[in-house]
Design a protein around this motif. Structure first.
Motif, short mmCIF file in Angstrom:
data_model
loop_
_atom_site.label_atom_id
_atom_site.label_comp_id
_atom_site.label_asym_id
_atom_site.label_seq_id
_atom_site.Cartn_x
_atom_site.Cartn_y
_atom_site.Cartn_z
N PRO A 195 15.10 33.45 7.13
CA PRO A 195 15.56 34.49 6.21
C PRO A 195 17.08 34.52 6.13
N PRO A 196 17.63 35.28 5.17
CA PRO A 196 19.09 35.34 5.04
C PRO A 196 19.72 35.89 6.32
N PRO A 197 20.91 35.40 6.64
CA PRO A 197 21.55 35.77 7.91
C PRO A 197 21.64 37.29 8.08
N GLY A 198 21.33 37.75 9.25
CA GLY A 198 21.48 39.16 9.56
C GLY A 198 20.36 40.04 9.04
N GLU A 199 19.35 39.44 8.45
CA GLU A 199 18.29 40.25 7.87
C GLU A 199 16.97 39.87 8.52
N ALA A 200 16.26 40.84 9.05
CA ALA A 200 14.96 40.54 9.63
C ALA A 200 13.93 40.48 8.51
N LEU A 201 12.95 39.63 8.67
CA LEU A 201 11.95 39.47 7.63
C LEU A 201 10.69 40.23 8.04
N ARG A 202 10.26 41.14 7.18
CA ARG A 202 9.07 41.94 7.54
C ARG A 202 7.88 41.48 6.71
#
Lengths: 205, 296
Positions: free
Chosen positions: A15-22
């Motif tokens: 996923p994009p840096p710094g973003e957790a994927l839910r």
């Protein structure tokens, strides 16, 4: 015109840096049922993306689009340029060992976005398709002259910096006998009216 | 006299008039009767399958229904029209529930319509032998790469083709007519056709790759059986060459025009005269008689 040259094909991070994927489980089954595309069968071999001629212009490679769907990330998928950049050349589907119909998935997404009437990333591509269909609804056949004219009026091609080049090309085509001046239409029109009449709830089923 | 049903498609009435005229000329020379579908409609092209799946199926279904009465196969010169009709046929054989009554009532036996690309039909052994038998003109100065494009080949479950990664029909036909055919790996790569209006930058990037490779193989022309490929490769050649920073002179001929040359058909220069990249230098250099190129 920097975007005319293919860029080195670095795959975007996921996923994009710094973003957790839910992960959102429900989407995969829903999209599979509605589109008929068995996206769950993808195991990420990337043959689609290695064969795709347009990855240089995509923000998501085809396999990443499928992976995002498996993880239910509809927002990222729907806001991607990839959905509109796909030229439907069928290379991905042809080579997919699991026959995941990616071009159909892209069409399904386009139709859904179009039905919602929201702004899309590649608005010129959508506009061209829209004007094209309008002409078909009106006559049952395409009248290239009108289609190009109305597209250029709507996008500034008739006035902007490309106006002269467009006009010159138009004149050359006319001189070469390759512009049709009068539109053709189908004699039978009942089917046209029935097919293109406004349906409740928009064009998307 | 062989007889087939014929679906020309919208662009053969305008930008691809050269293709339409060359098809007519070649069919006549080969005693092939093209029975144009009565009151045919647009196949829906990329626009319909992108924004309105139901419309895409119905537009194709009407044309298929119109072909049910006529001779078989239904021959289609445009690769995109062919793909739309063949894809819809494939889907409709399994499920026709989206077809409206006004179209369903025309006929719904979709399996009965055999859809065939024109270049596929004209490269069947019988037609090819006939063309070869009638050919009189020496074309050995033409060094061609055959560009089939994408929509005629894929996906194989729809097109029924087995040589979709490396089609050879046009290569064989041209070789039979005496053309020097060069092999190359981009026979079925996409030219980006549907983006030529809204995102020409994408098309130019794809076409530049094709030029580059065709020149590397030593070709002096590109031969195609798709009018979108022809338009994309012919109309912007100088502009794309400037972006590539090199000289490009690659006339883009329809395979039917090459047949016209081979068969010595008088009208051939008229068709060729409609191109933006003039084939004059090519034909003169290849040693063809003056009447084929002097007025181009």
């Amino acid at each position: 015109m920097s975007r005319t040259q293919p860029q080195p094909e670095a795959a975007p991070a996921l996923p994009p840096p710094g973003e957790a994927l839910r992960p959102e489980g429900r989407w995969l089954a829903e999209v599979e049922a509605s589109s008929g595309v068995k996206a769950g069968a993808c195991y990420g071999c990337k043959k689609c993306s290695n064969g795709c001629p347009l990855t240089f212009a995509m923000d998501l490679h085809p396999y990443q689009a499928v992976r995002l769907l498996q993880l239910g990330q509809m927002e990222r998928l729907e806001s991607s340029a990839t959905v509109w950049i796909c030229a439907s050349c069928q290379t991905c589907l042809t080579r997919c060992p699991n026959q995941v119909d990616l071009p159909r998935l892209m069409d399904w997404l386009k139709e859904r976005l179009h039905g919602r009437g929201e702004e899309v990333g590649e608005k010129d591509i959508r506009l061209f398709h829209e004007l094209f269909l309008k002409g078909v609804a009106k006559r049952g056949r395409v009248f290239e002259g009108e289609l190009m004219g109305s597209y250029m009026l709507r996008t500034g091609g008739a006035f902007g910096p490309e106006a002269m080049a467009n006009a010159r090309l138009g004149l050359t085509m006319l001189r070469k006998g390759r512009l049709k001046l009068l539109p053709a239409r189908t004699r039978e029109s009942r089917w046209r009216r029935a097919l293109f009449k406004k349906r409740r709830g928009g064009s998307h089923a | 006299m062989p007889e087939v049903s014929y679906y020309p498609g919208c662009s053969l009435e305008a930008t691809a008039r050269d293709y339409a005229e060359s098809i007519e000329g070649v069919a006549k020379a080969l005693d092939l009767e093209l029975r144009e579908l009565e009151d045919w409609n647009c196949c829906g092209a990329t626009a319909a399958h992108s924004l309105d799946h139901r419309a895409a199926l119905n537009l194709a279904a009407r044309n298929l229904a119109l072909a049910m009465e006529g001779p078989s196969p239904l021959v289609v010169p445009c690769a995109l029209c062919y793909n739309r009709l063949a894809s819809a046929r494939h889907e409709l054989m399994a499920d026709g529930s989206l077809i409206i009554d006004e179209i369903r009532s025309l006929g719904a036996d979709y399996a009965s319509v055999e859809v065939m690309e024109l270049n596929e039909y004209l490269t069947t052994p019988g037609m090819m032998a006939l063309a070869q038998h009638k050919a009189s003109q020496d074309l050995s100065g033409l060094k061609a790469v055959c560009y089939y494009g994408c929509q005629g080949q894929r996906p194989p479950r729809v097109t029924g083709k087995t040589d979709y990664e490396n089609p050879r029909g046009l290569d064989r036909l041209l070789a039979a007519l005496g053309v020097e055919v060069m092999d190359w790996p981009f026979k079925t790569d996409c030219c980006g056709a549907s983006h030529s209006v809204a995102r020409p930058d994408l098309v130019h990037a794809l076409v530049a790759r094709l030029y580059d490779r065709a020149l590397q193989q030593g070709a002096n022309c590109i031969v195609t059986g798709c009018q979108m490929c022809q338009a994309n490769l012919d109309m912007y050649q100088q502009q794309i060459a400037r972006q590539m920073g090199r000289e490009v002179y690659l006339p883009v001929l329809y395979f039917t025009e090459v047949m016209g040359l081979a068969l010595g058909l008088d009208q051939t220069p008229r068709w060729l005269g409609r191109h933006l990249v003039s084939p004059r230098g090519l034909l003169e250099g290849a040693g063809l008689p003056r009447q084929y190129w002097e007025r181009l």
